[in-house]
Scaffold this active site. Sequence first.
Site, short mmCIF file in Angstrom:
data_model
loop_
_atom_site.label_atom_id
_atom_site.label_comp_id
_atom_site.label_asym_id
_atom_site.label_seq_id
_atom_site.Cartn_x
_atom_site.Cartn_y
_atom_site.Cartn_z
N LYS A 116 32.80 30.96 15.41
CA LYS A 116 33.14 29.57 15.09
C LYS A 116 33.95 28.93 16.21
O LYS A 116 33.80 27.74 16.51
CB LYS A 116 33.89 29.51 13.76
N GLU A 200 42.02 25.16 11.06
CA GLU A 200 41.53 23.79 11.09
C GLU A 200 42.39 22.92 10.17
O GLU A 200 42.93 23.39 9.17
CB GLU A 200 40.08 23.71 10.57
N HIS A 235 34.92 28.04 -2.27
CA HIS A 235 34.22 27.78 -1.01
C HIS A 235 32.77 28.25 -1.03
O HIS A 235 32.15 28.37 0.03
CB HIS A 235 34.95 28.41 0.18
N ARG A 296 20.02 30.48 10.48
CA ARG A 296 19.09 31.14 9.57
C ARG A 296 18.59 30.12 8.57
O ARG A 296 18.99 28.96 8.60
CB ARG A 296 19.78 32.28 8.82
#
Length: 701
Positions: A116, A200, A235, A296
């Site tokens: 990430k 973040e 999440h 994917r």
Amino acid sequence: MFDKILIANRGEIACRVIHTARRLGIRTVAVYSDADAGARHVRLADEALRIGPAPARDSYLAIERILAAAQRSGAQAIHPGYGFLSENADFCDACARAGVVFIGPPAAAIRAMGSKAEAKRRMEAAGVPVTPGYHGDDQRPGSLRAQADALGYPVLIKAVAGGGGKGMRVVGQSDDFIDRLAACRREAAASFGDERVLIEKYLVRPRHIEVQVFADAHGHCVHLFERDCSVQRRHQKVLEEAPAPGIGPAQRAAMGQAAVAAAQAVGYVGAGTVEFIVGEAGAAPAAFYFMEMNTRLQVEHPVTEMITGLDLVEWQLRVAAGEPLPLDQAQLQHLGHAIEARIYAEDPAQGFLPATGRLHHLALPAESVHVRIDSGVDEGDAIGPDYDPLLAKLIVWEDGGAEEDGAGPGAAVPAGGSRERARLRLLQALADFRIVGVAHNVDFLSRLVACPAFARAELDTALIEREQAWLFPADDPVPGEVWQLAALAELLREAEAGAEAARRSADPRSPWDVRDGWRLNANARRELVFRNGGARQAVVVEYRADAYRLCLDPASGAGATPGVDAAAWLPARGELGARGQLRAELDGRRLDATVIAAGERRHLFLHGRSWVLVRVHPLAQAAGERVAEGSLRAPMPGRVVALLTPPGLRVDKGTALLSLEAMKMEHTLTAPVAGTVKVFHCAVGDQVEDGAELLEFEPEP
């Protein structure tokens, strides 16, 4: 095109790939672990090969075993599905060395987007907007907390190599950062073998909108519009829909172009999804930021297929075989609205804990042009603790009517119209599900889809948390008609058992096989007692010549048959089908229900809801099972990953005591009340069974 492919996955996605391959005339090879020897994907494939024991690391994650199976079967290509090895660059490289085509992007693209932090750096260079945060290499806890403090709370800790909500924690204040970081790292290390994280800024009430992209090896790249995946719990996505409600032409075009730029920045080939986090809508289009790219096929790809009329697995196969994309951007259109609901074996009332068991009964809604079901299980299959508990995906679609202007790539899709029709169709399809044998989330999904906020398309990632009162009603008594229908089904089942005994008897006219309650000069009465959780109800039955009469005992039926007010009696009759279909008539009112008997449990489905009642026999003890006082037990099979409180310490209610890893997720057990941990009966690394005593806990007096 390939003649034979191997599917390096299991469950519904393996079955999904088999469906398209069969339509294209491609033979399929399934692989399976010992836990999946009789699984649906094994039964559907043309061939199947065992690759190891149940743990994923020894089977579905074992690269050498999967490549050996491909070589043994003569498969020319491997489809990885999603999860497991689908985003493993080393597996992609290993396929190339073995001379087998990997049906997915190049290894370099997987590596670029798999981290990430690296992905965000590349996106910044490509001009794709990214969320403010820290993506650096300094992983010292103190340094990470300092970065979070500088960003300002709330912040989100995310595993660098993560996905699917694993290795992710929201932190609301600096004092909680270190503990949340430790839990995040444990989960990340267990799921991905990499405990590194990034930080973040956490947006309040954000939307999660993703764009489906597709690229070929000839330099072409397109987007297939967006999906809204905001409705999540822990999440993890619960409902997904396409197109995203309220996204206008300018924002749709901007997000699509950004997604294509993201894919081109890493030399992408194949199917991928660029995920954006979108701020609250205002007078102008909301700002959007790159979150990550899934290299994917996504779980929710069917909603894109429904609105575009395309088969994305077919596109994957054609691109992997070297063909160009079938369509260019100008040729791509979308029509109507689609919504997907994920059907899980889990218990929403217990924090969505994964559930295990055997599917004693499974009945699915009828499929049509408007209703699609992607399932990886059949009736009789066992749901174990080794893999993700996804049972099926229910996808509904409604085409755009004359009143809609959403039938094109540049149009805004209103919250009404085809979305509302799709929502109502989804409610009806959920009402047609019948699952017995494992806890499931179908009733929860029905409440969620019926929630006014969802109906108004007021979507953000906190919707489920915000609507707790609607989704988990505190006072939800069992309706009287449910007790009555359970009693009627029991009577009809007894009558059929008597008739069957008579048919098998040497004396078919024997009165001993007749279950009609006959009495000389009187009508027979008895009571049937059921319970649901802490509620206990007796239904008094009176036998009549052509029907029954039923009455709910207000004293809940403990003991002898009470006197009953004649006005409370309801005439009842009905027919019970072979699979529990009950066509009942209560006091002249016709009701259609389903009642499935499984041991002492009676699973009753009515009006889109379900209840589990336990038949209490006259000689049985009325009390249900109780956990031994002063102990905490494992709510599911799993592995102990952390003991969070030392013995002898006084703790408050809600204090984290122990972490348990099950079905790839970490679950924290907390103190039920204020008290003291006396002793742990387990150690880190122990594998514990459902119901195992984990610790002794002494509540405060």
